[in-house]
Write an enzyme that holds these catalytic residues in place. Structure first.
Site, PDB file in Angstrom:
ATOM      1  N   SER A 124       0.836  -1.207   0.000  1.00 23.43           N
ATOM      2  CA  SER A 124       0.000   0.000   0.000  1.00 23.43           C
ATOM      3  C   SER A 124       0.864   1.247   0.000  1.00 23.43           C
ATOM      4  O   SER A 124       1.970   1.256   0.559  1.00 23.43           O
ATOM      5  CB  SER A 124      -0.855  -0.045   1.272  1.00 23.43           C
ATOM      6  OG  SER A 124      -1.423   1.200   1.532  1.00 23.43           O
ATOM      7  N   TYR A 149      -2.354  -1.360  10.881  1.00 27.31           N
ATOM      8  CA  TYR A 149      -2.563  -1.922   9.543  1.00 27.31           C
ATOM      9  C   TYR A 149      -1.357  -1.614   8.643  1.00 27.31           C
ATOM     10  O   TYR A 149      -0.797  -2.491   7.996  1.00 27.31           O
ATOM     11  CB  TYR A 149      -3.851  -1.356   8.914  1.00 27.31           C
ATOM     12  CG  TYR A 149      -3.884  -1.584   7.425  1.00 27.31           C
ATOM     13  CD1 TYR A 149      -4.144  -2.856   6.922  1.00 27.31           C
ATOM     14  CD2 TYR A 149      -3.592  -0.561   6.517  1.00 27.31           C
ATOM     15  CE1 TYR A 149      -4.126  -3.096   5.545  1.00 27.31           C
ATOM     16  CE2 TYR A 149      -3.574  -0.781   5.161  1.00 27.31           C
ATOM     17  CZ  TYR A 149      -3.843  -2.051   4.675  1.00 27.31           C
ATOM     18  OH  TYR A 149      -3.807  -2.284   3.325  1.00 27.31           O
ATOM     19  N   LYS A 153       1.693  -3.990   6.655  1.00 26.88           N
ATOM     20  CA  LYS A 153       2.077  -3.951   5.235  1.00 26.88           C
ATOM     21  C   LYS A 153       3.597  -3.777   5.118  1.00 26.88           C
ATOM     22  O   LYS A 153       4.245  -4.452   4.328  1.00 26.88           O
ATOM     23  CB  LYS A 153       1.362  -2.804   4.516  1.00 26.88           C
ATOM     24  CG  LYS A 153      -0.127  -3.030   4.339  1.00 26.88           C
ATOM     25  CD  LYS A 153      -0.439  -4.077   3.301  1.00 26.88           C
ATOM     26  CE  LYS A 153      -1.333  -5.146   3.796  1.00 26.88           C
ATOM     27  NZ  LYS A 153      -1.639  -6.205   2.851  1.00 26.88           N
TER      28      LYS A 153
HETATM   29  P1  NAD Z   1     -10.814  -7.324   1.109  1.00 24.73           P
HETATM   30  O1  NAD Z   1     -11.044  -7.325   2.583  1.00 24.73           O
HETATM   31  O2  NAD Z   1     -11.949  -7.027   0.222  1.00 24.73           O
HETATM   32  O3  NAD Z   1     -10.176  -8.723   0.663  1.00 24.73           O
HETATM   33  C1  NAD Z   1      -9.391  -9.506   1.509  1.00 24.73           C
HETATM   34  C2  NAD Z   1      -9.964 -10.928   1.472  1.00 24.73           C
HETATM   35  O4  NAD Z   1      -9.128 -11.754   2.285  1.00 24.73           O
HETATM   36  C3  NAD Z   1     -11.366 -11.002   2.032  1.00 24.73           C
HETATM   37  O5  NAD Z   1     -12.206 -11.664   1.105  1.00 24.73           O
HETATM   38  C4  NAD Z   1     -11.223 -11.812   3.324  1.00 24.73           C
HETATM   39  O6  NAD Z   1     -12.352 -12.646   3.552  1.00 24.73           O
HETATM   40  C5  NAD Z   1      -9.944 -12.600   3.075  1.00 24.73           C
HETATM   41  N1  NAD Z   1      -9.153 -12.910   4.272  1.00 24.73           N
HETATM   42  C6  NAD Z   1      -8.713 -12.064   5.232  1.00 24.73           C
HETATM   43  N2  NAD Z   1      -8.001 -12.734   6.151  1.00 24.73           N
HETATM   44  C7  NAD Z   1      -7.990 -14.041   5.769  1.00 24.73           C
HETATM   45  C8  NAD Z   1      -7.418 -15.220   6.310  1.00 24.73           C
HETATM   46  N3  NAD Z   1      -6.726 -15.225   7.456  1.00 24.73           N
HETATM   47  N4  NAD Z   1      -7.598 -16.383   5.648  1.00 24.73           N
HETATM   48  C9  NAD Z   1      -8.297 -16.417   4.478  1.00 24.73           C
HETATM   49  N5  NAD Z   1      -8.864 -15.338   3.935  1.00 24.73           N
HETATM   50  C10 NAD Z   1      -8.705 -14.149   4.570  1.00 24.73           C
HETATM   51  O7  NAD Z   1      -9.600  -6.316   0.852  1.00 24.73           O
HETATM   52  P2  NAD Z   1      -9.110  -5.688  -0.517  1.00 24.73           P
HETATM   53  O8  NAD Z   1      -9.505  -4.270  -0.543  1.00 24.73           O
HETATM   54  O9  NAD Z   1      -9.429  -6.562  -1.636  1.00 24.73           O
HETATM   55  O10 NAD Z   1      -7.536  -5.700  -0.256  1.00 24.73           O
HETATM   56  C11 NAD Z   1      -6.738  -6.769  -0.712  1.00 24.73           C
HETATM   57  C12 NAD Z   1      -5.313  -6.529  -0.255  1.00 24.73           C
HETATM   58  O11 NAD Z   1      -4.871  -5.279  -0.775  1.00 24.73           O
HETATM   59  C13 NAD Z   1      -5.144  -6.448   1.244  1.00 24.73           C
HETATM   60  O12 NAD Z   1      -3.933  -7.104   1.577  1.00 24.73           O
HETATM   61  C14 NAD Z   1      -5.035  -4.976   1.516  1.00 24.73           C
HETATM   62  O13 NAD Z   1      -4.251  -4.725   2.649  1.00 24.73           O
HETATM   63  C15 NAD Z   1      -4.343  -4.488   0.266  1.00 24.73           C
HETATM   64  N6  NAD Z   1      -4.630  -3.077  -0.044  1.00 24.73           N
HETATM   65  C16 NAD Z   1      -5.929  -2.665  -0.157  1.00 24.73           C
HETATM   66  C17 NAD Z   1      -6.188  -1.335  -0.437  1.00 24.73           C
HETATM   67  C18 NAD Z   1      -7.612  -0.835  -0.519  1.00 24.73           C
HETATM   68  O14 NAD Z   1      -7.817   0.367  -0.347  1.00 24.73           O
HETATM   69  N7  NAD Z   1      -8.595  -1.675  -0.750  1.00 24.73           N
HETATM   70  C19 NAD Z   1      -5.137  -0.437  -0.636  1.00 24.73           C
HETATM   71  C20 NAD Z   1      -3.827  -0.895  -0.532  1.00 24.73           C
HETATM   72  C21 NAD Z   1      -3.577  -2.231  -0.233  1.00 24.73           C
HETATM   73  C1  WQD Z   2      -9.649   9.214   1.325  1.00 20.90           C
HETATM   74  C2  WQD Z   2      -9.939  10.669   1.650  1.00 20.90           C
HETATM   75  C3  WQD Z   2     -10.380  11.100   3.976  1.00 20.90           C
HETATM   76  C4  WQD Z   2     -14.115   8.894   4.257  1.00 20.90           C
HETATM   77  C5  WQD Z   2      -6.812   4.369   3.327  1.00 20.90           C
HETATM   78  C6  WQD Z   2      -5.725   3.636   4.042  1.00 20.90           C
HETATM   79  C7  WQD Z   2      -4.617   3.308   3.101  1.00 20.90           C
HETATM   80  C8  WQD Z   2      -5.124   2.570   1.871  1.00 20.90           C
HETATM   81  C9  WQD Z   2      -6.277   3.269   1.247  1.00 20.90           C
HETATM   82  C10 WQD Z   2      -4.971   0.228   2.257  1.00 20.90           C
HETATM   83  C11 WQD Z   2      -9.253  11.137   2.944  1.00 20.90           C
HETATM   84  C12 WQD Z   2     -11.592  11.402   3.131  1.00 20.90           C
HETATM   85  C13 WQD Z   2     -12.950   9.462   3.774  1.00 20.90           C
HETATM   86  C14 WQD Z   2     -15.168   9.744   4.669  1.00 20.90           C
HETATM   87  C15 WQD Z   2     -13.847  11.647   4.044  1.00 20.90           C
HETATM   88  N1  WQD Z   2      -5.641   1.290   2.199  1.00 20.90           N
HETATM   89  N2  WQD Z   2     -12.829  10.820   3.665  1.00 20.90           N
HETATM   90  N3  WQD Z   2     -14.999  11.087   4.534  1.00 20.90           N
HETATM   91  O1  WQD Z   2      -7.233   7.526   3.979  1.00 20.90           O
HETATM   92  O2  WQD Z   2      -6.270   7.658   1.645  1.00 20.90           O
HETATM   93  O3  WQD Z   2      -6.271   5.543   2.790  1.00 20.90           O
HETATM   94  O4  WQD Z   2      -7.257   3.546   2.248  1.00 20.90           O
HETATM   95  O5  WQD Z   2      -3.798   0.067   2.192  1.00 20.90           O
HETATM   96  O6  WQD Z   2      -3.719   2.549   3.816  1.00 20.90           O
HETATM   97  O7  WQD Z   2      -5.237   4.468   5.076  1.00 20.90           O
HETATM   98  O8  WQD Z   2      -8.434   6.472   2.002  1.00 20.90           O
HETATM   99  O9  WQD Z   2     -10.784   6.324   1.348  1.00 20.90           O
HETATM  100  O10 WQD Z   2     -10.213   6.366   3.818  1.00 20.90           O
HETATM  101  O11 WQD Z   2      -9.921   8.423   2.477  1.00 20.90           O
HETATM  102  O12 WQD Z   2     -13.746  12.865   3.984  1.00 20.90           O
HETATM  103  O13 WQD Z   2     -16.212   9.293   5.150  1.00 20.90           O
HETATM  104  O14 WQD Z   2     -11.342  10.803   1.895  1.00 20.90           O
HETATM  105  O15 WQD Z   2     -10.238  12.068   4.979  1.00 20.90           O
HETATM  106  O16 WQD Z   2      -8.854  12.439   2.742  1.00 20.90           O
HETATM  107  P1  WQD Z   2      -7.028   6.914   2.663  1.00 20.90           P
HETATM  108  P2  WQD Z   2      -9.904   6.820   2.436  1.00 20.90           P
END
Ligand code: NAD
Ligand code: WQD
Length: 340
Positions: A124, A149, A153
């Site tokens: 991330s 969290y 990562k």
């Molecule tokens: P998500 O929660 O939708 O998907 C994760 C999946 O993993 C879920 O379906 C959950 O049921 C499964 N899971 C969790 N723990 C498990 C375990 N112990 N055993 C088996 N299954 C398990 O999340 P996402 O948004 O698809 O994110 C996927 C990956 O990307 C994550 O590692 C997250 O940290 C990373 N990521 C997400 C974002 C974002 O904003 N969505 C941003 C950056 C990084």
């Molecule tokens: C985006 C912007 C909020 C909700 C998070 C994790 C990051 C990554 C992505 C996984 C910010 C604003 C949000 C609301 C708002 N995930 N906001 N009202 O904070 O960039 O990142 O998700 O790795 O690790 O920290 O994403 O979607 O939460 O927020 O005003 O109800 O929207 O303040 O500026 P963020 P976000």
């Protein structure tokens, strides 16, 4: 020859499974459904006309994971499985460290014992914190993330780098910026369980009348309209980057360790209010909002320089914010029809 996709029924995982199947890969999914539902599997099958293998268990159960590795010839792994809610991670730090790190370590133990290489990890942009210079490239200095969290990562990245070096394996760390949107079929998307903490799911639910008003967390930031800026990247584009990264790893015949790191973003920043406006324009709906105090831990600006992914993976996210947000609304309408 199969690709193990952990968390393959989750938001980014399900879109990636679709792209893998469409590219002819055999896919084995492990997902404990802690943040997804079974209908996602059915919908993946409907979109692709293919049936991936699916095992609903917790990756912390090493003995079950061993059975999956015994049953297939696994050629590569994409590890999406993790808990991802930043706020919750502060309240349940031990659960987050346990889930995100033990799952990863169990998979790596299996890979280590079986000489499996080709590992892709969902990282991330949170590992950069508030970077001093925009856009953020892969050499931008990392900062210890504030959230538990984020720390999982960063620790995951370090564990993988050590794994690659010690056992001469090939790994790719993909640092996503802010993934948004849903599949154009409207059949898979982000399933916010409970009250969403991310912006786009909250906007979607506000437009749908599930939430009364969006709280905009602060308009006193040092940006043009005072609201923070992020790089919102379309999830289908993101999913395609995994296929590109996997192919690159698989084509690399090096006997030495390979550590590839890519930022995945659009290279363009959008403010919170720009996202609200774009959603309204794209879908001809209203998103009522109120300006509130800043949310703790939020940074002002983050957007990617994704040139390295373009150069080495031939990947570029070209879907516009409005186009992505149109798919979000389609997805909400699909969810409404399921609940009707
Ligand atoms: P998500 O929660 O939708 O998907 C994760 C999946 O993993 C879920 O379906 C959950 O049921 C499964 N899971 C969790 N723990 C498990 C375990 N112990 N055993 C088996 N299954 C398990 O999340 P996402 O948004 O698809 O994110 C996927 C990956 O990307 C994550 O590692 C997250 O940290 C990373 N990521 C997400 C974002 C974002 O904003 N969505 C941003 C950056 C990084
Ligand atoms: C985006 C912007 C909020 C909700 C998070 C994790 C990051 C990554 C992505 C996984 C910010 C604003 C949000 C609301 C708002 N995930 N906001 N009202 O904070 O960039 O990142 O998700 O790795 O690790 O920290 O994403 O979607 O939460 O927020 O005003 O109800 O929207 O303040 O500026 P963020 P976000």
């Amino acid at each position: 020859m199969a690709i193990l996709v952990t968390g393959g029924l989750g938001y980014i995982g399900s879109h990636t499974v679709v792209e893998l199947l469409n590219n002819g890969f055999e896919v084995v999914i492990v997902d404990d459904l802690s943040n997804s539902e079974r209908f996602i599997l059915k919908n993946i099958e409907e979109i692709t006309g293919k049936k991936p293998a699916f095992y609903p268990f917790d990756l912390k159960r090493r003995e079950l994971l061993t059975q999956v590795f015994d049953a297939y010839h696994i050629e590569g792994c994409i590890n999406f499985a993790a808990y991802k809610a930043v706020g919750e991670s502060q309240l349940k730090p031990v659960d987050y460290y346990e889930n995100n790190l033990f799952s990863l370590i169990n998979i790596l133990q299996e890979c280590k014992e079986r000489s499996i290489s080709n590992f892709i990890f969902s990282s991330s942009c949170t590992v950069y914190g508030q970077a001093e210079v925009m856009p953020i490239n892969e050499n931008t200095p990392l900062k210890l993330p504030e959230s538990v969290y984020g720390k999982t990562k960063q620790m995951g990245e370090e564990i993988l780098v050590d794994f690659a070096k010690a056992y001469n394996r090939k790994i790719t760390l993909l640092r996503y910026f802010n993934p948004i949107g849903a599949h154009p079929s409207g059949l898979i998307g982000e399933l916010p369980i409970g009250v969403p903490s991310n912006l786009v799911p909250y906007v979607m639910q506000t437009a749908a009348g599930i939430r009364e008003k969006l709280s905009v967390w602060g308009n006193d930031y040092d940006t043009e309209d005072g609201t923070p800026i992020r790089d919102y990247v379309y999830v289908v584009d993101l999913a395609k980057a995994h296929v590109d990264a996997l192919k690159k790893l698989m084509n690399n015949s090096s006997e030495e360790s390979v550590i590839d790191i890519y930022n995945l973003g659009t290279g363009k920043g959008s403010s919170v209010l720009e996202v609200v406006k774009a959603f309204e324009n794209a879908n001809h709906v209203e998103v009522p909002y109120q300006i509130c105090a800043r949310r703790e831990g939020d940074i002002t600006t983050a957007y990617a320089n994704a040139d390295k992914a373009e150069r080495e993976l031939h990947w570029k996210s070209e879907t516009s914010l409005e186009e992505s947000l149109r798919t979000v609304w389609q997805w909400q309408n699909y969810l409404n029809s399921r609940n009707a």
